[in-house]
Design a protein around this motif. Structure first.
Motif, mmCIF file in Angstrom:
data_model
loop_
_atom_site.group_PDB
_atom_site.id
_atom_site.type_symbol
_atom_site.label_atom_id
_atom_site.label_comp_id
_atom_site.label_asym_id
_atom_site.label_seq_id
_atom_site.Cartn_x
_atom_site.Cartn_y
_atom_site.Cartn_z
ATOM 1 N N ILE A 1 59.215 36.143 31.108
ATOM 2 C CA ILE A 1 57.785 36.202 30.781
ATOM 3 C C ILE A 1 57.547 37.217 29.663
ATOM 4 C CG2 ILE A 1 55.471 36.703 31.680
ATOM 5 C CD1 ILE A 1 56.308 34.500 33.330
ATOM 6 N N GLY A 2 58.167 38.372 29.785
ATOM 7 C CA GLY A 2 58.004 39.415 28.769
ATOM 8 C C GLY A 2 58.434 38.929 27.395
ATOM 9 N N ALA A 3 59.546 38.183 27.353
ATOM 10 C CA ALA A 3 60.069 37.696 26.078
ATOM 11 C C ALA A 3 59.167 36.636 25.463
ATOM 12 C CB ALA A 3 61.477 37.139 26.264
ATOM 13 N N GLN A 4 58.342 35.977 26.293
ATOM 14 C CA GLN A 4 57.438 34.956 25.761
ATOM 15 C C GLN A 4 56.077 35.536 25.374
ATOM 16 O OE1 GLN A 4 58.521 31.936 25.093
ATOM 17 N NE2 GLN A 4 60.492 32.452 25.989
ATOM 18 N N LEU A 5 55.747 36.705 25.905
ATOM 19 C CA LEU A 5 54.416 37.296 25.693
ATOM 20 C C LEU A 5 53.937 37.340 24.231
ATOM 21 C CD1 LEU A 5 53.921 40.389 28.047
ATOM 22 C CD2 LEU A 5 52.530 38.333 27.896
ATOM 23 N N PRO A 6 54.751 37.876 23.309
ATOM 24 C CA PRO A 6 54.234 38.060 21.954
ATOM 25 C C PRO A 6 53.796 36.758 21.294
ATOM 26 C CG PRO A 6 56.297 39.239 22.246
ATOM 27 C CD PRO A 6 56.131 38.363 23.442
ATOM 28 N N ASP A 7 54.486 35.661 21.575
ATOM 29 C CA ASP A 7 54.155 34.413 20.894
ATOM 30 C C ASP A 7 53.325 33.459 21.749
ATOM 31 O OD1 ASP A 7 55.379 35.181 18.587
ATOM 32 O OD2 ASP A 7 57.288 34.214 19.034
ATOM 33 N N MET A 8 53.321 33.690 23.050
ATOM 34 C CA MET A 8 52.673 32.767 23.982
ATOM 35 C C MET A 8 51.216 32.479 23.618
ATOM 36 S SD MET A 8 52.364 33.239 28.042
ATOM 37 C CE MET A 8 54.010 33.670 28.519
ATOM 38 N N PHE A 9 50.458 33.538 23.376
ATOM 39 C CA PHE A 9 49.027 33.355 23.116
ATOM 40 C C PHE A 9 48.704 33.265 21.636
ATOM 41 C CE2 PHE A 9 49.430 35.971 26.997
ATOM 42 C CZ PHE A 9 49.027 34.997 27.880
#
Ligand code: ZN
Lengths: 48, 304
Positions: free
Chosen positions: B28-36
Motif C-alpha cells: 500500500i505504501g509503495a502505491q500511495l504516491p501514484d495512487m491518487f
C-alpha cells in the motif's frame, strides 16, 4: 503468458489495477474452484 | 516514474523486514504516491511539473508524506507493523523515482528543489500509453529488469510457500486472517494473492515492452537521459550547486523536524502501539530491518 496476450491488447485501468494483481488468484484458484463446484453439481443431478 | 520496479521492490524489502513490518503495508505504501495522482497527472497541462513539483501533487513524492500516513496509521490502528510497512514502502517508491528527469522533492516542504539523477525522461506529457512506450524505450525498462533480477537472485526465497507461511503471515496475522475469513480463501489462495503482485509486475513489464516495440513502434534508446525522441522536461532550471545547497538545508531541517516530532509525540504513539507476537525488535536499525548482522532467530511455524 495468457496475461501478456490479454494485457497487450486490452489496457484500461480495470485490468491494470484490479485484475492484474489478482490474476494468479483468479485463474489458479477461483475459476478452478467454481468449475469443480459446477461439475459436482452436474454429476449429482445425473447420478442422483 | 518507475513502473514494474515498484512491484518487484516489495519482495526485496520483505526480505529485509522479515516479521518486523507488514508486507501488505509495504505494498500500500509503495502505491500511495501514484495512487491518487496518476489520473490527474495525465490530464494536467504540464504533467511533469504537476506530478513532482509545487504547486502540484509533488508533495506525494516527499519523505514527509509517508511519515504523515505512517503516523496516522499508528495513531488509528496502533499497529507498528502497518505503520512501518507503509512508511518503508512509500520511501522506497520515492527513492526509486529519483531516477527520472522530473525528480522528487525529497525534503518538501523544507526544500522545493526536485532531486534527480536523470537516468530517463519523465514522459507523462505523452499520455498514459505514450508514457509507457517512452519508459520502455529508455533505461527505465532496464531499471525494471534490474529490479526483477535483484529480486529473483537475492530475494527468491520470499516467494516460496514456506516463507509465506513462516514469515509473511505471522508478521500480519490480523489482515491475512481477515482476508482468509471474509473471502473464504484457503492458505494456498492467499499465497497466490501474495505471489500475484510479482507475476503482475513481470506481466506488465513484458506487455508494455512489447507494446512499445510492436504497437507504438518507438525506437529503443537506452542511453542516459533517453529516450531521445522525447523533448526534455526537467522541471527545475537551477544548477547542481544550487540544488545541492537547497537540498542540504532541506535535509537538515527535515531531520530536525523528525527528531522534534519523535520527541513530542512520535515516541508516545510508538509506545502505545502493539507488536505481533512474531516480531522481535533489536536495538536501533535492527528494530526495523533484518540485517545480516541482526541476531538470527528462528520463526516458530504458526499455522493460520
Ligand atoms: Zn511515483
Amino acid at each position: 503468458m495468457l496475461y501478456i496476450v490479454i494485457a497487450y491488447f486490452y489496457k484500461p485501468i480495470l485490468l491494470n489495477w484490479i485484475i492484474g494483481p489478482l490474476f494468479m488468484l483468479i485463474t489458479l484458484h477461483i475459476i478452478p474452484t467454481l468449475l469443480r463446484g459446477l461439475r459436482d453439481k452436474v454429476r449429482m443431478r445425473f447420478t442422483g | 516514474m518507475s513502473w514494474a520496479a515498484h512491484e518487484f521492490e516489495n519482495y526485496f524489502i520483505q526480505k529485509h523486514i522479515g516479521t518486523k513490518a507488514s508486507f501488505l503495508g509495504v505494498v500500500i505504501g509503495a502505491q500511495l504516491p501514484d495512487m491518487f495522482t496518476k489520473a490527474f497527472v495525465y490530464a494536467a497541462d504540464d504533467a511533469a511539473a504537476f506530478h513532482r513539483g509545487w504547486p502540484g501533487v509533488g508533495f506525494s513524492h516527499s519523505l514527509l508524506f509517508g511519515v504523515v500516513f505512517a503516523v496516522a496509521i499508528l495513531g488509528i490502528t496502533k499497529s507498528r507493523a502497518w505503520a512501518l510497512g507503509v512508511l518503508i514502502g512509500h520511501w522506497a517508491h520515492v527513492l526509486t523515482d529519483v531516477a527520472d528527469t522530473a525528480g522528487v522533492m525529497l525534503f518538501f516542504p523544507f526544500s522545493m528543489e526536485p532531486l534527480t539523477i536523470s537516468m530517463w525522461k519523465h514522459a507523462a506529457v505523452e499520455g498514459r500509453y505514450g508514457d509507457a512506450a517512452a519508459y520502455y524505450s529508455s533505461l527505465g525498462g532496464v531499471w525494471d529488469l534490474f529490479w526483477l533480477a535483484v529480486t529473483l537472485i537475492f530475494a527468491w526465497r520470499t516467494l516460496t510457500a514456506s516463507y509465506f507461511r513462516d514469515v509473511v503471515i505471522p508478521a500480519d496475522p490480523r489482515v491475512w486472517g481477515w482476508i482468509h475469513r471474509t473471502f473464504r480463501l484457503p492458505e494456498r489462495a492467499l499465497l497466490l494473492l501474495y505471489q500475484g503482485l510479482m507475476f503482475y509486475g513481470i506481466g506488465r513489464m513484458v506487455a508494455w515492452f512489447l507494446y512499445a516495440r510492436f504497437d507504438a513502434k518507438t525506437p529503443f534508446q537506452p542511453s542516459w537521459g533517453g529516450p531521445e525522441y522525447i523533448a526534455g522536461n526537467d522541471i527545475s532550471d537551477s544548477g547542481w550547486v544550487e540544488v545541492l545547497i537547497r537540498t542540504g538545508i532541506g535535509g537538515v531541517l527535515f531531520v530536525a523536524f523528525m527528531w522534534a516530532g519523535w520527541r513530542l509525540f512520535g515516541r508516545r504513539l510508538w509506545q502505545r502501539g502493539y507488536d505481533v507476537p512474531a516480531a522481535v525488535r533489536g536495538p536501533g536499525i535492527h528494530a526495523i530491518l533484518e540485517l545480516p548482522s541482526s541476531k538470527r532467530r528462528t520463526v516458530g511455524a504458526e499455522p493460520v
